[in-house]
Design a protein around this motif. Sequence first.
Motif, PDB file in Angstrom:
ATOM      1  N   LYS A 141     -93.038  -9.930  27.100  1.00  0.00           N
ATOM      2  CA  LYS A 141     -94.083 -10.548  27.935  1.00  0.00           C
ATOM      3  C   LYS A 141     -94.036 -12.053  27.753  1.00  0.00           C
ATOM      4  O   LYS A 141     -93.668 -12.555  26.697  1.00  0.00           O
ATOM      5  CB  LYS A 141     -95.465 -10.067  27.479  1.00  0.00           C
TER       6      LYS A 141
ATOM      7  N   VAL B 290    -113.285  -5.414  33.605  1.00  0.00           N
ATOM      8  CA  VAL B 290    -114.252  -5.928  34.576  1.00  0.00           C
ATOM      9  C   VAL B 290    -115.556  -5.146  34.414  1.00  0.00           C
ATOM     10  O   VAL B 290    -115.591  -4.093  33.779  1.00  0.00           O
ATOM     11  CB  VAL B 290    -113.729  -5.774  36.030  1.00  0.00           C
TER      12      VAL B 290
ATOM     13  N   PHE C 179    -100.190 -12.001  34.848  1.00  0.00           N
ATOM     14  CA  PHE C 179     -99.351 -11.676  33.702  1.00  0.00           C
ATOM     15  C   PHE C 179     -97.898 -11.650  34.148  1.00  0.00           C
ATOM     16  O   PHE C 179     -97.593 -11.527  35.332  1.00  0.00           O
ATOM     17  CB  PHE C 179     -99.742 -10.336  33.062  1.00  0.00           C
TER      18      PHE C 179
ATOM     19  N   GLU D 174    -107.200  -4.855  33.811  1.00  0.00           N
ATOM     20  CA  GLU D 174    -108.220  -5.905  33.745  1.00  0.00           C
ATOM     21  C   GLU D 174    -109.546  -5.308  33.260  1.00  0.00           C
ATOM     22  O   GLU D 174    -109.929  -4.228  33.696  1.00  0.00           O
ATOM     23  CB  GLU D 174    -108.412  -6.523  35.139  1.00  0.00           C
TER      24      GLU D 174
ATOM     25  N   LEU E 291    -101.786  -2.400  28.982  1.00  0.00           N
ATOM     26  CA  LEU E 291    -101.787  -3.816  28.589  1.00  0.00           C
ATOM     27  C   LEU E 291    -102.107  -4.735  29.756  1.00  0.00           C
ATOM     28  O   LEU E 291    -102.671  -5.798  29.582  1.00  0.00           O
ATOM     29  CB  LEU E 291    -100.408  -4.200  28.043  1.00  0.00           C
ATOM     30  N   ASN E 292    -101.676  -4.329  30.938  1.00  0.00           N
ATOM     31  CA  ASN E 292    -101.852  -5.193  32.111  1.00  0.00           C
ATOM     32  C   ASN E 292    -103.135  -4.882  32.892  1.00  0.00           C
ATOM     33  O   ASN E 292    -103.348  -5.447  33.960  1.00  0.00           O
ATOM     34  CB  ASN E 292    -100.638  -5.061  33.041  1.00  0.00           C
TER      35      ASN E 292
ATOM     36  N   LYS F 268    -117.159  -3.474  41.331  1.00  0.00           N
ATOM     37  CA  LYS F 268    -116.558  -4.096  40.149  1.00  0.00           C
ATOM     38  C   LYS F 268    -116.728  -5.611  40.259  1.00  0.00           C
ATOM     39  O   LYS F 268    -116.529  -6.198  41.326  1.00  0.00           O
ATOM     40  CB  LYS F 268    -115.076  -3.749  40.063  1.00  0.00           C
ATOM     41  N   ASP F 269    -117.086  -6.218  39.156  1.00  0.00           N
ATOM     42  CA  ASP F 269    -117.259  -7.674  39.087  1.00  0.00           C
ATOM     43  C   ASP F 269    -116.262  -8.200  38.066  1.00  0.00           C
ATOM     44  O   ASP F 269    -116.323  -7.842  36.894  1.00  0.00           O
ATOM     45  CB  ASP F 269    -118.710  -7.972  38.673  1.00  0.00           C
ATOM     46  N   PRO F 270    -115.315  -9.075  38.483  1.00  0.00           N
ATOM     47  CA  PRO F 270    -114.260  -9.505  37.554  1.00  0.00           C
ATOM     48  C   PRO F 270    -114.724 -10.510  36.490  1.00  0.00           C
ATOM     49  O   PRO F 270    -114.007 -10.768  35.528  1.00  0.00           O
ATOM     50  CB  PRO F 270    -113.227 -10.162  38.485  1.00  0.00           C
TER      51      PRO F 270
ATOM     52  N   ASN G 233    -103.299  -3.046  41.517  1.00  0.00           N
ATOM     53  CA  ASN G 233    -104.689  -3.481  41.393  1.00  0.00           C
ATOM     54  C   ASN G 233    -105.143  -4.107  42.700  1.00  0.00           C
ATOM     55  O   ASN G 233    -104.469  -4.967  43.245  1.00  0.00           O
ATOM     56  CB  ASN G 233    -104.821  -4.534  40.283  1.00  0.00           C
TER      57      ASN G 233
ATOM     58  N   GLY H  44    -107.553  -6.453  45.168  1.00  0.00           N
ATOM     59  CA  GLY H  44    -108.158  -7.765  44.998  1.00  0.00           C
ATOM     60  C   GLY H  44    -109.671  -7.690  45.005  1.00  0.00           C
ATOM     61  O   GLY H  44    -110.262  -6.635  45.175  1.00  0.00           O
ATOM     62  N   PHE H  45    -110.327  -8.847  44.835  1.00  0.00           N
ATOM     63  CA  PHE H  45    -111.778  -8.935  44.878  1.00  0.00           C
ATOM     64  C   PHE H  45    -112.217  -9.757  46.074  1.00  0.00           C
ATOM     65  O   PHE H  45    -111.466 -10.594  46.578  1.00  0.00           O
ATOM     66  CB  PHE H  45    -112.306  -9.572  43.582  1.00  0.00           C
ATOM     67  N   GLY H  46    -113.464  -9.541  46.531  1.00  0.00           N
ATOM     68  CA  GLY H  46    -113.966 -10.261  47.695  1.00  0.00           C
ATOM     69  C   GLY H  46    -113.136  -9.924  48.923  1.00  0.00           C
ATOM     70  O   GLY H  46    -112.802  -8.764  49.173  1.00  0.00           O
TER      71      GLY H  46
ATOM     72  N   ASP I 223     -94.206  -9.862  32.974  1.00  0.00           N
ATOM     73  CA  ASP I 223     -93.466  -8.898  32.161  1.00  0.00           C
ATOM     74  C   ASP I 223     -91.980  -9.217  32.222  1.00  0.00           C
ATOM     75  O   ASP I 223     -91.467  -9.603  33.276  1.00  0.00           O
ATOM     76  CB  ASP I 223     -93.686  -7.463  32.678  1.00  0.00           C
TER      77      ASP I 223
ATOM     78  N   THR J  21    -116.529  -9.130  44.774  1.00  0.00           N
ATOM     79  CA  THR J  21    -116.573  -7.815  44.130  1.00  0.00           C
ATOM     80  C   THR J  21    -115.576  -6.887  44.806  1.00  0.00           C
ATOM     81  O   THR J  21    -115.008  -7.203  45.854  1.00  0.00           O
ATOM     82  CB  THR J  21    -117.983  -7.196  44.252  1.00  0.00           C
ATOM     83  N   LEU J  22    -115.405  -5.745  44.184  1.00  0.00           N
ATOM     84  CA  LEU J  22    -114.571  -4.685  44.769  1.00  0.00           C
ATOM     85  C   LEU J  22    -115.402  -3.424  44.653  1.00  0.00           C
ATOM     86  O   LEU J  22    -115.684  -2.965  43.546  1.00  0.00           O
ATOM     87  CB  LEU J  22    -113.271  -4.555  43.956  1.00  0.00           C
TER      88      LEU J  22
END
Lengths: 191, 184
Positions: free
Chosen positions: A128, B155, A138, B153, B150-151, B101-103, A83, A85-87, A140, B69-70
């Motif tokens: 979990k 958003v 999270f 997100e 499950l993991n 995308k906005d979390p 995944n 990151g953001f920003g 695992d 954002t992403l």
Amino acid sequence: MVNEKVISFINQALEEGLEGRRFQNKKIHGLATRMPRIDGARVEIIPVVLDDDFEGHYVGMDDDFDLIMYHTISNTVVKKSLNKGFGDADANIVNATDVSLVIYGKASTLCVSADGMGFIIQGILPDKFNAKIDGVSFVDIQVKSIKTDTLVILQEEFQGFNFKIGPENFLVKINYTIESTFSKRCFNTCN
Amino acid sequence: MSTLIYNPCEEEIFDPVCDPCLDDIEHGRIRSIALIHKSYKATIESDPENPNLWADGLNAKLIFIIPETLGSFDGGSPVEATGYGDQSTKVTGYNFVANYKDPNYKGNCNFYNSIKKSSNWHFAFRTETLTRISGKPVSITPKSPIAEDLNSEVVWDVEVKWAEKDQPCPFVTPEGVFSCDFLA
């Protein structure tokens, strides 16, 4: 920090899962580390749990209990999460920590073999960690392998240790991974 | 007498720049976005690098900022019309699409449900050090997809579209504007 909380969570699951009568006389320890103990001319490598004063307390094989367990950490592999990151933040970090759950048991009292004990514990271990840790997305928990060769485990965990282990006892080692995904900048290091 | 519909006039051509050391490379990702009301766009564009103008707009609810954002921007699909003379086609404008995308999934539901109904907002988007603003108001389409993992997100997945003649030109991002502290 994270690993210790997860190990406490696992131990809670083990306490609840091993409630049967045959498992009553048990001792489940937390995170142990291997330390040398000098006994005359002999050096023994034994597992100990360190208290708050950094005093080591032996947690290995013991005639007083029918079932004894402890955890040891061997290695942590660090990688980036898939995944993004953001920003301005880069992807989250994933720490995959290799942990071993070492189990000593008296097969004749527990009425279970090494292989059966490994299977029982594998069924109890959670997948979990459900509680919230600040900064951690999270966690695992994944069983990787189950070792049931008592003599091999004895040499790995108790080098030079003078303890007679016969066919009525067993050692089992369950290797599992704690995989924690977290954002570095949100991880509180000040607790 | 027939009337010819074409433009023979010379456009003003600006000089290109050269940076041999490439010190000014800008890196990707739409890292922050803002929505600016059309009534405030001219004010912001008068001095876009001035954080005080952004603060005033934020306080007057004429600017909304999503600081983290992403996202990506397609750079525009050219709209072409028939050319004249020896020119087969000419570019008359672009259709732009940005996705981000906005979390803040739970907190921003009401925001997206309200803003998607309006056509009065310009779209500002920030990359590493630069920000640009759409020349025309945009259409905003928010979605909140849920994956099976499950993991994964959950958003906001937002598509922003607009059409305009020119490419949006960047300016240096005003100091501190795209941060949670600025919104507090």
